[in-house]
Every structure is written in C-alpha cells, then in structure tokens.
Design a protein around this motif. Structure first.
Motif, PDB file in Angstrom:
ATOM      1  N   TYR A  96      13.591   1.241  -2.484  1.00 47.77           N
ATOM      2  CA  TYR A  96      14.028   0.202  -3.418  1.00 47.77           C
ATOM      3  C   TYR A  96      12.861  -0.650  -3.904  1.00 47.77           C
ATOM      4  O   TYR A  96      12.870  -1.132  -5.036  1.00 47.77           O
ATOM      5  N   ARG A  97      11.858  -0.814  -3.081  1.00 49.41           N
ATOM      6  CA  ARG A  97      10.664  -1.560  -3.526  1.00 49.41           C
ATOM      7  C   ARG A  97       9.928  -0.775  -4.611  1.00 49.41           C
ATOM      8  O   ARG A  97       9.493  -1.351  -5.613  1.00 49.41           O
ATOM      9  N   VAL A  98       9.782   0.534  -4.425  1.00 44.17           N
ATOM     10  CA  VAL A  98       9.143   1.378  -5.439  1.00 44.17           C
ATOM     11  C   VAL A  98       9.927   1.281  -6.744  1.00 44.17           C
ATOM     12  O   VAL A  98       9.351   1.086  -7.820  1.00 44.17           O
ATOM     13  N   LEU A  99      11.252   1.403  -6.664  1.00 44.70           N
ATOM     14  CA  LEU A  99      12.076   1.320  -7.878  1.00 44.70           C
ATOM     15  C   LEU A  99      11.972  -0.051  -8.533  1.00 44.70           C
ATOM     16  O   LEU A  99      11.833  -0.154  -9.757  1.00 44.70           O
ATOM     17  N   THR A 100      12.038  -1.104  -7.735  1.00 45.86           N
ATOM     18  CA  THR A 100      11.975  -2.458  -8.276  1.00 45.86           C
ATOM     19  C   THR A 100      10.651  -2.717  -8.988  1.00 45.86           C
ATOM     20  O   THR A 100      10.625  -3.277 -10.083  1.00 45.86           O
ATOM     21  N   LEU A 110       0.826  -1.200   0.000  1.00 46.27           N
ATOM     22  CA  LEU A 110       0.000   0.000   0.000  1.00 46.27           C
ATOM     23  C   LEU A 110       0.869   1.262   0.000  1.00 46.27           C
ATOM     24  O   LEU A 110       0.557   2.243  -0.677  1.00 46.27           O
ATOM     25  N   GLN A 111       1.992   1.214   0.713  1.00 43.84           N
ATOM     26  CA  GLN A 111       2.905   2.353   0.708  1.00 43.84           C
ATOM     27  C   GLN A 111       3.487   2.574  -0.687  1.00 43.84           C
ATOM     28  O   GLN A 111       3.658   3.723  -1.115  1.00 43.84           O
ATOM     29  N   VAL A 112       3.805   1.506  -1.395  1.00 44.82           N
ATOM     30  CA  VAL A 112       4.303   1.618  -2.769  1.00 44.82           C
ATOM     31  C   VAL A 112       3.240   2.272  -3.650  1.00 44.82           C
ATOM     32  O   VAL A 112       3.537   3.188  -4.430  1.00 44.82           O
ATOM     33  N   GLU A 113       2.015   1.814  -3.513  1.00 47.43           N
ATOM     34  CA  GLU A 113       0.914   2.374  -4.304  1.00 47.43           C
ATOM     35  C   GLU A 113       0.748   3.869  -4.026  1.00 47.43           C
ATOM     36  O   GLU A 113       0.609   4.666  -4.946  1.00 47.43           O
ATOM     37  N   ARG A 114       0.794   4.250  -2.756  1.00 47.96           N
ATOM     38  CA  ARG A 114       0.673   5.668  -2.392  1.00 47.96           C
ATOM     39  C   ARG A 114       1.845   6.484  -2.924  1.00 47.96           C
ATOM     40  O   ARG A 114       1.674   7.602  -3.391  1.00 47.96           O
ATOM     41  N   ALA A 115       3.044   5.921  -2.842  1.00 50.06           N
ATOM     42  CA  ALA A 115       4.220   6.627  -3.357  1.00 50.06           C
ATOM     43  C   ALA A 115       4.077   6.886  -4.851  1.00 50.06           C
ATOM     44  O   ALA A 115       4.373   7.981  -5.334  1.00 50.06           O
ATOM     45  N   MET A 116       3.601   5.890  -5.580  1.00 50.98           N
ATOM     46  CA  MET A 116       3.442   6.059  -7.023  1.00 50.98           C
ATOM     47  C   MET A 116       2.342   7.068  -7.357  1.00 50.98           C
ATOM     48  O   MET A 116       2.473   7.824  -8.320  1.00 50.98           O
ATOM     49  N   ILE A 117       1.298   7.112  -6.566  1.00 51.85           N
ATOM     50  CA  ILE A 117       0.261   8.136  -6.765  1.00 51.85           C
ATOM     51  C   ILE A 117       0.885   9.514  -6.585  1.00 51.85           C
ATOM     52  O   ILE A 117       0.656  10.430  -7.383  1.00 51.85           O
ATOM     53  N   ILE A 172      15.717   8.694 -12.078  1.00 49.71           N
ATOM     54  CA  ILE A 172      16.888   8.485 -11.220  1.00 49.71           C
ATOM     55  C   ILE A 172      18.185   8.424 -12.017  1.00 49.71           C
ATOM     56  O   ILE A 172      19.237   8.074 -11.482  1.00 49.71           O
ATOM     57  N   HIS A 173      18.111   8.759 -13.287  1.00 58.27           N
ATOM     58  CA  HIS A 173      19.278   8.725 -14.171  1.00 58.27           C
ATOM     59  C   HIS A 173      19.362  10.063 -14.894  1.00 58.27           C
ATOM     60  O   HIS A 173      18.610  10.986 -14.615  1.00 58.27           O
TER      61      HIS A 173
END
Length: 136
Positions: A83-87, A49-56, A97-98
């Motif tokens: 790292y989970r968001v990036l992965t 859920l944190q990944v989903e919120r970060a992407m939003i 990030i580049h």
C-alpha cells in the motif's frame, strides 16, 4: 461475555501475516523481541528504501502483467509495503492494478499462481543465537 484479549504474533506467524509483516523494516530489537532472527535476511531496510527497490523492480519489468504479478506477490507478503508503494506511485501504478491488466491476469491466473516462500537466513551476526533462530 468474553473479555477483550490482546495477543502478540511472533516468528513465522508474524512473517506470514501480510497485514503486520514489515519485511526487512523490522529493527534488530524487534527481530529479537518477536523471534524473527533468522527468518529475515540480517540487513535492516527502511520502508522508504524498500519502496524505492520495489519501484526499481517494477520499472525493470517488460510488461504490465509482470508488474501486476510482482505487485500481487508483494501484497501477499507485505501489505504495508504494497500500500505504501501504491500510495507513493498511484499515477504510475493505477493502470497496472486496474483494467485491462487485471482482466489479463484473470485469464492467466493458473500460470501465475505462486506459493508462500520458505527459507531461513543465518548470518555471522547471529553467532551464539543459532538455537534460538532454529526455534523460530
């Protein structure tokens, strides 16, 4: 020779350690055992859920520099989530990030610098534990 020693981080030390901080993914039991009550909002959120919120959040930003700043801030708070968001979203986030975004970020570094957040969260669910929370 010094024997191998294991130590357990708790409280502020754990929250400020970007490698081991899980943010709001710490369970209620972990929060009690690791003296984290009051150092995080009372809600428990899975890493998914944190990944989903970060992407939003990332997708709502106007430009790549804002997205880069957000990701850098996330890395400074919670490496696991970063790292989970990036992965999970590497194709979408790789350009952020580049180059050229990192080059622009280097030019604007002085404007973008942010310090560590400070705060204390106490909710109704913490009734009876306020003293313990304040010691955290």
């Amino acid at each position: 020779q010094v024997p191998w020693v294991r130590s357990v981080m708790t409280g502020n030390e754990l929250i400020r350690n970007t490698r081991y901080n899980k943010g709001m993914a710490f369970t209620k039991e972990e929060r009690a055992r690791l003296h984290l009550q009051g150092l995080l909002p009372s809600a428990v959120l899975s890493q998914e859920l944190q990944v989903e919120r970060a992407m939003i959040n990332i997708r709502s930003m106007e430009n790549d520099l804002q997205r880069y700043t957000y990701l850098t801030s996330l890395q400074e708070r919670n490496e696991r989530l970063f790292y989970r968001v990036l992965t999970d979203h590497i194709e979408e986030l790789a350009p952020i990030i580049h180059v050229p975004t990192v080059g622009l970020a280097c030019q604007k570094y002085g404007i973008m610098f942010r310090s560590l957040q400070r705060g204390l969260w106490i909710s109704l669910a913490d009734k009876g534990n306020i003293g313990r929370i304040l010691r955290n």
